[in-house]
Design a protein around this motif. Structure first.
Motif, short mmCIF file in Angstrom:
data_model
loop_
_atom_site.label_atom_id
_atom_site.label_comp_id
_atom_site.label_asym_id
_atom_site.label_seq_id
_atom_site.Cartn_x
_atom_site.Cartn_y
_atom_site.Cartn_z
N PHE A 18 0.99 -1.28 0.06
CA PHE A 18 0.24 -0.27 0.12
C PHE A 18 0.82 1.11 0.01
N ASP A 19 0.88 1.97 -0.86
CA ASP A 19 1.54 3.39 -1.26
C ASP A 19 0.60 4.53 -0.49
N ALA A 20 1.48 5.44 0.17
CA ALA A 20 0.83 6.53 0.77
C ALA A 20 0.61 7.52 -0.59
N GLY A 21 -0.62 7.70 -0.98
CA GLY A 21 -1.06 8.45 -1.96
C GLY A 21 -0.38 8.05 -3.43
N GLY A 22 -0.03 6.91 -3.30
CA GLY A 22 0.47 6.30 -4.66
C GLY A 22 -0.51 5.49 -5.43
N PRO A 23 0.16 4.56 -6.41
CA PRO A 23 -0.74 3.67 -7.25
C PRO A 23 -1.06 2.39 -6.74
N ARG A 24 -0.24 1.86 -5.40
CA ARG A 24 -0.40 0.48 -5.10
C ARG A 24 -1.27 0.62 -3.90
N HIS A 25 -2.76 -0.37 -3.80
CA HIS A 25 -3.65 -0.24 -2.76
C HIS A 25 -3.89 -1.70 -2.59
N GLY A 26 -2.80 -2.43 -2.31
CA GLY A 26 -2.83 -3.99 -2.07
C GLY A 26 -2.10 -4.90 -2.94
N GLN A 27 -1.37 -4.27 -3.87
CA GLN A 27 -0.76 -5.30 -4.91
C GLN A 27 0.06 -6.15 -4.17
N LEU A 28 -0.37 -7.36 -4.75
CA LEU A 28 0.15 -8.51 -4.26
C LEU A 28 1.66 -8.89 -5.16
N ALA A 29 2.69 -9.31 -4.36
CA ALA A 29 3.96 -9.82 -4.91
C ALA A 29 4.47 -10.91 -4.26
N ILE A 30 4.93 -11.87 -4.95
CA ILE A 30 5.19 -13.14 -4.37
C ILE A 30 6.69 -13.37 -5.13
N ARG A 31 7.68 -13.73 -3.88
CA ARG A 31 9.01 -14.20 -4.39
C ARG A 31 8.82 -15.64 -4.29
N LEU A 32 8.82 -16.64 -5.38
CA LEU A 32 8.86 -17.83 -5.53
C LEU A 32 10.31 -18.43 -4.72
N SER A 33 10.11 -19.78 -4.25
CA SER A 33 11.29 -20.15 -3.71
C SER A 33 12.27 -20.84 -4.88
N ARG A 34 11.72 -21.12 -6.06
CA ARG A 34 12.80 -21.22 -7.10
C ARG A 34 12.28 -20.55 -8.44
#
Length: 148
Positions: free
Chosen positions: A47-63
């Protein structure tokens, strides 16, 4: 200039809320094996303060998955196809992000799946214990940063 380490805003169950700069995120590591030579799998909602992301999901995979492989997030029995590049995957936009957050609130777990370069399965599992509080705290955290 050195970046400051994220500050812990809240923590519950397997999830925590972190604040760094103008971004707050709800984050968790996978419940699976952590390998010495790799970063652990990690999921976060930003969640960005006043920015574009409001719940953007990011996943770093194990491989790193096979090039062109589909990365699927399943929460309960609800599947979501993610965008991916290298060992990272992301939600596809605000409507999907709202659906992911709603599914996270009513489920106990989620998993991310893809195919490895050798054709095997990559499966990273997450407990959602504490996720609702971490999500709410991250959204509130970013809202307070807007007024600074």
């Amino acid at each position: 200039m050195l970046a400051l380490a994220p500050a812990i805003v809240a923590a519950d169950g397997q999830w925590s809320t972190l604040s760094q700069g103008r971004t707050c995120e709800a984050a968790a590591r996978s419940v699976g094996t952590v390998y010495k030579d790799r970063l652990p799998a990690r999921a976060s909602l930003s969640f960005d303060a006043g920015g574009p992301r409001h719940g953007q999901l990011a996943i770093r995979l194990s491989r790193v998955p096979r090039a062109g492989a589909t990365v699927m997030l399943t929460i309960g029995d609800q599947p979501f196809m993610l965008m991916s590049q290298g060992d990272m995957a992301w939600s596809r936009g605000p409507r999907q992000e709202q659906a992911i957050i709603a599914a996270m609130r009513r489920s106990g777990g989620m998993r991310v799946e893809a195919r490895s370069p050798g054709g095997g399965r990559i499966v990273d599992r997450y407990s959602l214990d504490g996720a609702p509080l971490a999500i709410d705290a991250a959204a509130a955290c970013s809202a307070t940063l807007v007024n600074r």
